[in-house]
Design a protein around this motif. Sequence first.
Motif, short mmCIF file in Angstrom:
data_model
loop_
_atom_site.label_atom_id
_atom_site.label_comp_id
_atom_site.label_asym_id
_atom_site.label_seq_id
_atom_site.Cartn_x
_atom_site.Cartn_y
_atom_site.Cartn_z
N VAL A 122 0.82 -1.21 0.00
CA VAL A 122 0.00 0.00 0.00
C VAL A 122 0.85 1.26 0.00
CG1 VAL A 122 -1.77 1.29 1.25
CG2 VAL A 122 -1.90 -1.20 1.13
N SER A 174 1.47 -0.20 6.18
CA SER A 174 0.20 -0.92 6.32
C SER A 174 0.40 -2.05 7.30
CB SER A 174 -0.26 -1.46 4.95
OG SER A 174 0.79 -2.16 4.31
N LYS A 220 -2.34 2.02 7.22
CA LYS A 220 -3.71 1.56 7.06
C LYS A 220 -3.78 0.07 7.31
CE LYS A 220 -7.69 1.46 3.97
NZ LYS A 220 -8.01 0.05 4.27
N CYS A 275 -5.14 -3.39 6.37
CA CYS A 275 -5.66 -3.90 5.10
C CYS A 275 -5.36 -5.38 4.97
CB CYS A 275 -5.05 -3.13 3.93
SG CYS A 275 -3.27 -3.45 3.70
N ASN A 290 -5.26 -3.77 -3.77
CA ASN A 290 -4.97 -2.75 -2.77
C ASN A 290 -4.92 -1.33 -3.32
OD1 ASN A 290 -3.19 -5.38 -1.69
ND2 ASN A 290 -4.41 -4.33 -0.14
N ASP A 334 -6.94 0.98 -1.12
CA ASP A 334 -6.19 1.27 0.10
C ASP A 334 -5.14 2.36 -0.14
OD1 ASP A 334 -7.39 -0.84 1.78
OD2 ASP A 334 -6.32 -2.22 0.47
N LEU A 339 -4.86 5.93 1.75
CA LEU A 339 -3.65 6.31 2.49
C LEU A 339 -3.08 7.63 1.98
CD1 LEU A 339 -1.66 5.56 4.71
CD2 LEU A 339 -0.35 4.26 3.02
#
Length: 265
Positions: free
Chosen positions: A31, A127, A210, A212, A217, A220, A224
């Motif tokens: 991410v 992440s 984050k 996740c 992703n 995500d 972020l």
Amino acid sequence: MFVPCDRGGGSAAADFKGFTLLMPAVSVGNVGQLAIDLVISTLDMTKVGYFYTDCLVPMVGNNPYATAEENSTELSINAEVYSLPSRKLVVLQIRSPFIKNKYRPFCETLLSWVKSSKCARVVLLSSSHAYQRDDEQLLGTPLRYLLTPDLEKAVGGLMKELNWKEMEKVAAYPGISDTDKVLHIPGGGITKLLFTESCSEGIQMAVLLKFCSEGDNIPDAFILVNYLNEWLQLIKSEVSNPSSQWKIPSSWRLLFGNGLPPALF
């Protein structure tokens, strides 16, 4: 170590005094790396050098941010440095995983470079595994932040104004004792080590992460990078759809293909 390239003006490219260093942790879902891609592409940042290290798996590929046929054949490697002097922003993008047992040497080399280049602060995008959250972490937003003591003095008040949620510490011995709390970032790669080392060495560092799961992703990454933008104001975001302001790099089209929503093209 940092190796400047000609495009950045030789040794002058290493002068990052007062700059904010933005970089990803190689963590679950990649991410942070995807979010960094969006920053570099949107701000049209200039590559000024490479981060030479034996701690990352070697790799080489075409320019991931190509905008025309002329620059599509430029080569990129596993760790490259981009700069935007007008915003006092320097970015380290990492594109390959770490070699086993090389986390600590990389962190030591990186922090040494941060000190020698006189960067003002480091922002690490990361992440963590969503399935390993404790009960408290299941509540509210999936976004968290961490600040080293030196940076807490400078921006701690702003984080509270933004209503951001600090990463909770969890029980060191779950089910046995809840009194001993530790920082736990499963799936976070170098995040915890780099953060704790920065605390010890008096380096101003923020971690934005984050929760996740592995999979698609891209959403995500947008969440972020929008989280980052709330603080640093890298772009002027539209309240209705802030994600539409970020420029998708050409490499995403090749990598994800039709997996990207048409609106993102």
